[in-house]
Scaffold this active site. Sequence first.
Site, PDB file in Angstrom:
ATOM      1  N   HIS A  77      80.317 104.201  15.684  1.00  0.00           N
ATOM      2  CA  HIS A  77      79.079 104.956  15.861  1.00  0.00           C
ATOM      3  C   HIS A  77      79.338 106.192  16.712  1.00  0.00           C
ATOM      4  O   HIS A  77      79.774 106.086  17.857  1.00  0.00           O
ATOM      5  CB  HIS A  77      78.008 104.088  16.520  1.00  0.00           C
ATOM      6  CG  HIS A  77      77.386 103.111  15.576  1.00  0.00           C
ATOM      7  ND1 HIS A  77      76.212 102.448  15.850  1.00  0.00           N
ATOM      8  CD2 HIS A  77      77.758 102.695  14.351  1.00  0.00           C
ATOM      9  CE1 HIS A  77      75.900 101.671  14.837  1.00  0.00           C
ATOM     10  NE2 HIS A  77      76.824 101.790  13.916  1.00  0.00           N
ATOM     11  N   TYR A 205      67.282 102.754  21.180  1.00  0.00           N
ATOM     12  CA  TYR A 205      66.730 102.251  22.440  1.00  0.00           C
ATOM     13  C   TYR A 205      65.313 102.802  22.556  1.00  0.00           C
ATOM     14  O   TYR A 205      65.127 104.025  22.553  1.00  0.00           O
ATOM     15  CB  TYR A 205      67.569 102.744  23.632  1.00  0.00           C
ATOM     16  CG  TYR A 205      68.952 102.122  23.726  1.00  0.00           C
ATOM     17  CD1 TYR A 205      70.010 102.578  22.933  1.00  0.00           C
ATOM     18  CD2 TYR A 205      69.200 101.078  24.611  1.00  0.00           C
ATOM     19  CE1 TYR A 205      71.272 101.997  23.026  1.00  0.00           C
ATOM     20  CE2 TYR A 205      70.464 100.500  24.710  1.00  0.00           C
ATOM     21  CZ  TYR A 205      71.489 100.964  23.911  1.00  0.00           C
ATOM     22  OH  TYR A 205      72.739 100.384  24.007  1.00  0.00           O
ATOM     23  N   PRO A 297      71.819  94.350  30.363  1.00  0.00           N
ATOM     24  CA  PRO A 297      72.519  94.756  29.142  1.00  0.00           C
ATOM     25  C   PRO A 297      72.167  96.144  28.617  1.00  0.00           C
ATOM     26  O   PRO A 297      72.783  96.613  27.662  1.00  0.00           O
ATOM     27  CB  PRO A 297      72.105  93.678  28.125  1.00  0.00           C
ATOM     28  CG  PRO A 297      70.868  93.068  28.663  1.00  0.00           C
ATOM     29  CD  PRO A 297      70.900  93.228  30.141  1.00  0.00           C
ATOM     30  N   LYS A 301      77.394  97.391  29.052  1.00  0.00           N
ATOM     31  CA  LYS A 301      78.587  97.513  29.897  1.00  0.00           C
ATOM     32  C   LYS A 301      79.283  96.186  30.243  1.00  0.00           C
ATOM     33  O   LYS A 301      80.436  96.192  30.674  1.00  0.00           O
ATOM     34  CB  LYS A 301      78.217  98.213  31.221  1.00  0.00           C
ATOM     35  CG  LYS A 301      77.913  99.689  31.052  1.00  0.00           C
ATOM     36  CD  LYS A 301      79.187 100.493  30.943  1.00  0.00           C
ATOM     37  CE  LYS A 301      78.966 101.837  30.291  1.00  0.00           C
ATOM     38  NZ  LYS A 301      79.308 101.883  28.871  1.00  0.00           N
ATOM     39  N   TYR A 391      78.033 106.116  28.610  1.00  0.00           N
ATOM     40  CA  TYR A 391      77.881 105.136  27.519  1.00  0.00           C
ATOM     41  C   TYR A 391      79.232 104.827  26.873  1.00  0.00           C
ATOM     42  O   TYR A 391      79.516 103.676  26.545  1.00  0.00           O
ATOM     43  CB  TYR A 391      76.886 105.665  26.483  1.00  0.00           C
ATOM     44  CG  TYR A 391      76.372 104.589  25.539  1.00  0.00           C
ATOM     45  CD1 TYR A 391      75.362 103.704  25.938  1.00  0.00           C
ATOM     46  CD2 TYR A 391      76.900 104.450  24.260  1.00  0.00           C
ATOM     47  CE1 TYR A 391      74.890 102.727  25.085  1.00  0.00           C
ATOM     48  CE2 TYR A 391      76.425 103.467  23.397  1.00  0.00           C
ATOM     49  CZ  TYR A 391      75.417 102.611  23.811  1.00  0.00           C
ATOM     50  OH  TYR A 391      74.954 101.633  22.961  1.00  0.00           O
TER      51      TYR A 391
HETATM   52  P1  RFL Z   1      81.607  84.628  29.800  1.00  0.00           P
HETATM   53  O1  RFL Z   1      81.495  85.181  28.422  1.00  0.00           O
HETATM   54  O2  RFL Z   1      80.406  84.073  30.437  1.00  0.00           O
HETATM   55  O3  RFL Z   1      82.741  83.505  29.727  1.00  0.00           O
HETATM   56  C1  RFL Z   1      82.982  82.616  30.814  1.00  0.00           C
HETATM   57  C2  RFL Z   1      83.574  81.342  30.257  1.00  0.00           C
HETATM   58  O4  RFL Z   1      83.859  80.450  31.335  1.00  0.00           O
HETATM   59  C3  RFL Z   1      83.425  79.147  30.978  1.00  0.00           C
HETATM   60  N1  RFL Z   1      83.186  78.374  32.206  1.00  0.00           N
HETATM   61  C4  RFL Z   1      84.063  77.482  32.701  1.00  0.00           C
HETATM   62  N2  RFL Z   1      85.277  77.101  32.289  1.00  0.00           N
HETATM   63  C5  RFL Z   1      85.908  76.153  33.023  1.00  0.00           C
HETATM   64  N3  RFL Z   1      85.362  75.574  34.130  1.00  0.00           N
HETATM   65  C6  RFL Z   1      84.154  75.934  34.569  1.00  0.00           C
HETATM   66  N4  RFL Z   1      83.627  75.365  35.668  1.00  0.00           N
HETATM   67  C7  RFL Z   1      83.453  76.938  33.857  1.00  0.00           C
HETATM   68  N5  RFL Z   1      82.240  77.515  34.015  1.00  0.00           N
HETATM   69  C8  RFL Z   1      82.093  78.378  33.002  1.00  0.00           C
HETATM   70  C9  RFL Z   1      82.188  79.387  30.148  1.00  0.00           C
HETATM   71  O5  RFL Z   1      81.868  78.267  29.317  1.00  0.00           O
HETATM   72  C10 RFL Z   1      82.589  80.617  29.350  1.00  0.00           C
HETATM   73  O6  RFL Z   1      83.208  80.278  28.123  1.00  0.00           O
HETATM   74  O7  RFL Z   1      82.239  85.686  30.816  1.00  0.00           O
HETATM   75  P2  RFL Z   1      83.308  86.867  30.601  1.00  0.00           P
HETATM   76  O8  RFL Z   1      84.504  86.338  29.849  1.00  0.00           O
HETATM   77  O9  RFL Z   1      83.475  87.475  31.917  1.00  0.00           O
HETATM   78  O10 RFL Z   1      82.622  87.883  29.579  1.00  0.00           O
HETATM   79  C11 RFL Z   1      81.496  88.624  29.984  1.00  0.00           C
HETATM   80  C12 RFL Z   1      80.604  88.921  28.784  1.00  0.00           C
HETATM   81  O11 RFL Z   1      80.342  87.731  28.090  1.00  0.00           O
HETATM   82  C13 RFL Z   1      79.271  89.581  29.216  1.00  0.00           C
HETATM   83  O12 RFL Z   1      79.494  90.512  30.240  1.00  0.00           O
HETATM   84  C14 RFL Z   1      78.585  90.308  28.039  1.00  0.00           C
HETATM   85  O13 RFL Z   1      78.183  89.402  27.054  1.00  0.00           O
HETATM   86  C15 RFL Z   1      77.374  91.102  28.545  1.00  0.00           C
HETATM   87  N6  RFL Z   1      76.616  91.738  27.464  1.00  0.00           N
HETATM   88  C16 RFL Z   1      77.031  92.928  26.894  1.00  0.00           C
HETATM   89  N7  RFL Z   1      78.186  93.512  27.296  1.00  0.00           N
HETATM   90  C17 RFL Z   1      78.637  94.663  26.683  1.00  0.00           C
HETATM   91  O14 RFL Z   1      79.681  95.174  27.078  1.00  0.00           O
HETATM   92  N8  RFL Z   1      77.950  95.258  25.638  1.00  0.00           N
HETATM   93  C18 RFL Z   1      76.782  94.732  25.172  1.00  0.00           C
HETATM   94  O15 RFL Z   1      76.248  95.257  24.207  1.00  0.00           O
HETATM   95  C19 RFL Z   1      76.271  93.536  25.819  1.00  0.00           C
HETATM   96  N9  RFL Z   1      75.130  92.971  25.397  1.00  0.00           N
HETATM   97  C20 RFL Z   1      75.433  91.154  27.007  1.00  0.00           C
HETATM   98  C21 RFL Z   1      74.696  91.811  25.970  1.00  0.00           C
HETATM   99  C22 RFL Z   1      74.953  89.962  27.536  1.00  0.00           C
HETATM  100  C23 RFL Z   1      73.786  89.424  27.068  1.00  0.00           C
HETATM  101  N10 RFL Z   1      73.377  88.191  27.643  1.00  0.00           N
HETATM  102  C24 RFL Z   1      72.950  87.083  26.901  1.00  0.00           C
HETATM  103  C25 RFL Z   1      73.585  87.955  29.052  1.00  0.00           C
HETATM  104  C26 RFL Z   1      73.522  91.288  25.495  1.00  0.00           C
HETATM  105  C27 RFL Z   1      73.029  90.115  26.058  1.00  0.00           C
HETATM  106  C28 RFL Z   1      71.727  89.612  25.552  1.00  0.00           C
HETATM  107  C1  PHB Z   2      73.777  94.139  21.139  1.00  0.00           C
HETATM  108  O1  PHB Z   2      74.012  94.539  19.991  1.00  0.00           O
HETATM  109  O2  PHB Z   2      73.716  92.927  21.411  1.00  0.00           O
HETATM  110  C2  PHB Z   2      73.548  95.121  22.222  1.00  0.00           C
HETATM  111  C3  PHB Z   2      73.764  96.470  21.954  1.00  0.00           C
HETATM  112  C4  PHB Z   2      73.530  97.408  22.959  1.00  0.00           C
HETATM  113  C5  PHB Z   2      73.102  96.980  24.193  1.00  0.00           C
HETATM  114  C6  PHB Z   2      72.893  95.642  24.461  1.00  0.00           C
HETATM  115  C7  PHB Z   2      73.124  94.698  23.462  1.00  0.00           C
HETATM  116  O3  PHB Z   2      72.855  97.913  25.153  1.00  0.00           O
END
Ligand code: RFL
Ligand code: PHB
Length: 396
Positions: A77, A205, A297, A301, A391
């Site tokens: 994109h 957005y 989110p 980032k 971004y």
């Molecule tokens: P995770 O993905 O939470 O993985 C951590 C892992 O550790 C395990 N764990 C354990 N393992 C062993 N012993 C224990 N005691 C443990 N406790 C936990 C867990 O089961 C899990 O498998 O962390 P990590 O690897 O640091 O990754 C971070 C990302 O997942 C997170 O920052 C992103 O998903 C945030 N996020 C977004 N980030 C972006 O860069 N771009 C996006 O568009 C974006 N959109 C989002 C998001 C997060 C969202 N939510 C649900 C919070 C959109 C949403 C809605």
């Molecule tokens: C997503 O596709 O899940 C998403 C995209 C952009 C954001 C947050 C989440 O800023």
Amino acid sequence: MSDSPVRTQVLIVGAGPAGLLLGQLLARAGIDNVILELRSAAHVLSRIRAGVLEPGTVALLEEAGVAARLHREGLRHGGFEICVDGALHRIDLQALVGQQVTVYGQTELTRDLMEARAAAGLSTLYEVDDVRPLEIEGTEPRVAFVHAGQRREIRCDFIAGCDGFHGVCRASIPAERLRTYEKVYPFGWLGLLADVPPVAPELIYVRHERGFALCSQRSPTRSRYYLQVPAGAALEAWPDSVFWAELRRRLPSAVAAALHEGPAIEKSIAPLRSFVTEPMRHGRLFLAGDAAHIVPPTGAKGLNLAASDVAYLRQGLGDFYRRGSSAGLDAYSQRCLQRIWKAERFSWWMTSLLHRFPSQGDAAFDQRLQEAELAYLLSSAHGRGMIAENYVGLPL
Ligand code: RFL
Ligand code: PHB
């Protein structure tokens, strides 16, 4: 693989994107590692989260040797839209900063990393319980855990705490050694994933008086939408039909007319928070990703910050094993935090700019400021450039 050695060089806790990517990069640098994960692989893959990858994250995935499918299936994109008062304003990333982002689901990325790890024969133990980092202040740390009903221990040189916000690694650092910063927002995001074509070619957005909305996507046939909902909102109050009707209300009519509705294949509510732990190291334990920091989110980032932490940690560990130098490990926390705080600022700011805050009902002044700031930014090449630069991700 489910065999478990008694010793490894780096013991990684958590098989989310941070842990899996670190494991892959270390293995390619000849550094032996084991991952312990609380949940099953299927459960890790069922979590629908991030969608937008910065070019720096993509470059790191290339280095890890896991970018082939991402390049085939990821959507490049060159811009995104901000919708204010029903009008769309395009942030042209390509023109403003000469870069693009890649839309590729975290689930797919995690799957690619898991497959590469399995193909390389690297050891991952899923469904481990009662993980305890021990002796982290000495030179011979170890991790105790329960796997398949048996208590086990693995000795290591370093522990990488990649276990997310609710993990055990941050909690195993003495509280008086950590300082945490936190901001909780009075709303959450209700997300819905559906097998319908995206409403528009790029992300939108939306700032709307009924609350923020985001139109995102995963592929030409799969869409991801989000709605701002009050903190504590219940999922039961949002059957699919109510979700689609509310999304339509927040979109400009021409966009709403193009919206394809379909049954949700996943629907969940995520609370929004900003959170940072300092420092990100204690002795031989290093925190990376959501274990150390959370962003709302809105700036996309979270996953990208997890990747940049991993890049710094890989560098520090590489220098340690290759050259016997601890300098990179000693600088790890500070280098990470410099980048993290800038991403925290951008994520907080995007969130503040685009959401409806409950107090705005009477605090009309704040709302007017929000409108004025948006009008200024969108009319200024510098304003748009600042959004675009953040971004696509600040340099590592
Ligand atoms: P995770 O993905 O939470 O993985 C951590 C892992 O550790 C395990 N764990 C354990 N393992 C062993 N012993 C224990 N005691 C443990 N406790 C936990 C867990 O089961 C899990 O498998 O962390 P990590 O690897 O640091 O990754 C971070 C990302 O997942 C997170 O920052 C992103 O998903 C945030 N996020 C977004 N980030 C972006 O860069 N771009 C996006 O568009 C974006 N959109 C989002 C998001 C997060 C969202 N939510 C649900 C919070 C959109 C949403 C809605
Ligand atoms: C997503 O596709 O899940 C998403 C995209 C952009 C954001 C947050 C989440 O800023």
